[in-house]
Design an enzyme around this catalytic site. Structure first.
Site, PDB file in Angstrom:
ATOM      1  N   MET A  27       0.839  -1.201   0.000  1.00  0.00           N
ATOM      2  CA  MET A  27       0.000   0.000   0.000  1.00  0.00           C
ATOM      3  C   MET A  27       0.878   1.258   0.000  1.00  0.00           C
ATOM      4  SD  MET A  27      -3.431  -0.892   2.065  1.00  0.00           S
ATOM      5  CE  MET A  27      -2.819  -0.620   3.714  1.00  0.00           C
ATOM      6  N   GLY A  28       2.172   1.083  -0.312  1.00  0.00           N
ATOM      7  CA  GLY A  28       3.047   2.250  -0.420  1.00  0.00           C
ATOM      8  C   GLY A  28       3.495   2.792   0.922  1.00  0.00           C
ATOM      9  N   LEU A  30       6.635   3.265   1.697  1.00  0.00           N
ATOM     10  CA  LEU A  30       7.500   2.107   1.919  1.00  0.00           C
ATOM     11  C   LEU A  30       8.549   2.335   2.994  1.00  0.00           C
ATOM     12  CD1 LEU A  30       8.053   1.141  -1.825  1.00  0.00           C
ATOM     13  CD2 LEU A  30       6.272   0.344  -0.263  1.00  0.00           C
ATOM     14  N   HIS A  31       8.917   1.243   3.641  1.00  0.00           N
ATOM     15  CA  HIS A  31       9.991   1.249   4.636  1.00  0.00           C
ATOM     16  C   HIS A  31      10.861   0.012   4.396  1.00  0.00           C
ATOM     17  CE1 HIS A  31       7.486  -1.754   6.533  1.00  0.00           C
ATOM     18  NE2 HIS A  31       6.486  -0.889   6.637  1.00  0.00           N
ATOM     19  N   HIS A  34       9.164  -3.409   3.704  1.00  0.00           N
ATOM     20  CA  HIS A  34       8.737  -3.640   2.323  1.00  0.00           C
ATOM     21  C   HIS A  34       9.953  -3.966   1.441  1.00  0.00           C
ATOM     22  CE1 HIS A  34       5.488  -0.651   3.612  1.00  0.00           C
ATOM     23  NE2 HIS A  34       4.763  -1.652   3.187  1.00  0.00           N
ATOM     24  N   GLY A 143       4.705 -10.384   4.165  1.00  0.00           N
ATOM     25  CA  GLY A 143       5.415 -10.265   5.443  1.00  0.00           C
ATOM     26  C   GLY A 143       4.719 -11.044   6.553  1.00  0.00           C
ATOM     27  N   GLN A 149      -3.074 -12.234   7.704  1.00  0.00           N
ATOM     28  CA  GLN A 149      -3.197 -11.972   6.263  1.00  0.00           C
ATOM     29  C   GLN A 149      -2.454 -13.046   5.463  1.00  0.00           C
ATOM     30  OE1 GLN A 149      -2.850  -7.966   4.322  1.00  0.00           O
ATOM     31  NE2 GLN A 149      -0.754  -8.623   3.977  1.00  0.00           N
ATOM     32  N   SER A 181       6.315  -0.195  10.241  1.00  0.00           N
ATOM     33  CA  SER A 181       4.968  -0.101   9.693  1.00  0.00           C
ATOM     34  C   SER A 181       4.761   1.305   9.163  1.00  0.00           C
ATOM     35  CB  SER A 181       3.949  -0.368  10.813  1.00  0.00           C
ATOM     36  OG  SER A 181       2.665   0.065  10.405  1.00  0.00           O
ATOM     37  N   ARG A 183       2.193   2.879   9.402  1.00  0.00           N
ATOM     38  CA  ARG A 183       1.378   3.588  10.397  1.00  0.00           C
ATOM     39  C   ARG A 183       2.206   4.136  11.567  1.00  0.00           C
ATOM     40  NH1 ARG A 183      -2.902  -0.431   8.926  1.00  0.00           N
ATOM     41  NH2 ARG A 183      -4.591   0.800   8.036  1.00  0.00           N
TER      42      ARG A 183
END
Ligand code: AMP
Length: 277
Positions: A27-28, A30-31, A34, A143, A149, A181, A183
């Protein structure tokens, strides 16, 4: 690196990409978490496709879809060394007017994240199925950070006979243990200071388990106690469950256990997990 915004464009491009194709849906914003998936995909495939799509159908009406962090230029710069193609569709490209087909995985989606985010996994399985059909990858990379998920995607892929291999990749963490994350960017400096408490609680569980504690409820209570010492943290759930079926354990058995949790700091909901096996 090609950047493609339409399904037709992705199909056209896919005719020229070398096999095998590794695919990383994101979902972009990025870190390094990812990027670790993308690097793994590059090691194992002749070409790499990454998608960036903040999927509206996996967010609840009161969740952070509108405010989800986005920074396309930065994302593309991070992907440039490792990815051959970036697929970046718009919302209407993925969900045109009158879109009306959904993929639901039963059994693994009612508990944990599914219990506190109704409809979340329906959105995830639907968009991931669409992306798999559009990109037609050989191997896909997810991940362990999003453990439920990962189980849902594996089950869906097996049940629907989708012809690809799902590869699970380890959780990347900040030096103080906080799982990376997108978030995390929402956290205030005070909340960020308290956020490593998730990993501290998971480490406590691992410690108790490695010393022979078998009583899952006792471990949950100890984790609960530790997190409650952090005044900014609000527990959503703490779970110790069968790592394959997600059924809660009362006692740890020979089977692998998924220790997972969601904890809120203000409006920011963080998740983390480890597997004991
Ligand atoms: P997202 O952009 O949050 O949808 O995540 C895209 C993919 O990156 C998913 O497969 C996530 O599980 C994975 N991912 C997110 N955070 C991490 C992390 N800290 N370490 C490893 N993988 C991650």
């Amino acid at each position: 690196m090609k950047v493609i915004e339409t399904v037709a464009g992705m199909r056209e491009c896919r005719r020229q990409t070398a096999e095998p194709v590794g695919f990383v849906p994101t979902m972009g914003y990025l870190h390094e978490g990812h990027v670790s998936l993308v690097k793994r995909a590059k090691e194992e495939n002749a070409s790499v496709v990454v998608s960036i799509f903040v999927n509206p159908t996996q967010f609840g009406p009161k969740e952070d879809f509108k405010n989800y962090p986005r920074n396309t230029n930065r994302d593309l710069a991070m992907l440039e060394p490792f990815s051959d193609v970036v697929f970046m569709p718009s919302d209407v490209e993925m969900y045109p007017d009158k879109y009306n087909t959904w993929v639901e995985v039963n059994g693994l989606t009612g508990q944990l994240e599914g219990a506190s985010r109704p409809g979340h996994f329906r959105g995830v399985s639907t968009v991931v199925t669409k992306l798999f059909n559009i990109v037609q990858p050989t191997k896909v990379y997810f991940g362990q950070k999003d453990a439920q998920q990962l189980l849902v995607i594996k089950k869906m892929t097996a049940d629907l006979n989708i012809n690809l291999e799902v590869v699970a990749c380890p959780t990347m963490r900040e030096p103080d243990g906080l799982a990376m994350s997108s978030r995390n960017t929402y956290l205030t400096p005070e909340q960020r200071k308290g956020a490593p408490v998730l990993y501290k609680a998971l480490s406590l569980a691992r410690d108790k388990w490695s010393k022979g504690e078998k009583d899952a409820e006792k471990i949950r209570l100890e984790m609960n106690k530790l997190i409650r010492k952090e005044p900014l943290a609000e527990i959503v759930y703490i779970s110790i469950a069968d790592a394959l079926t997600l059924q809660e354990f009362s006692h740890l058995m020979q089977k692998p256990a998924l220790v997972s949790m969601a904890v809120k700091f203000g409006k920011t909901r963080l998740i983390d997990n480890i597997i004991l096996e």
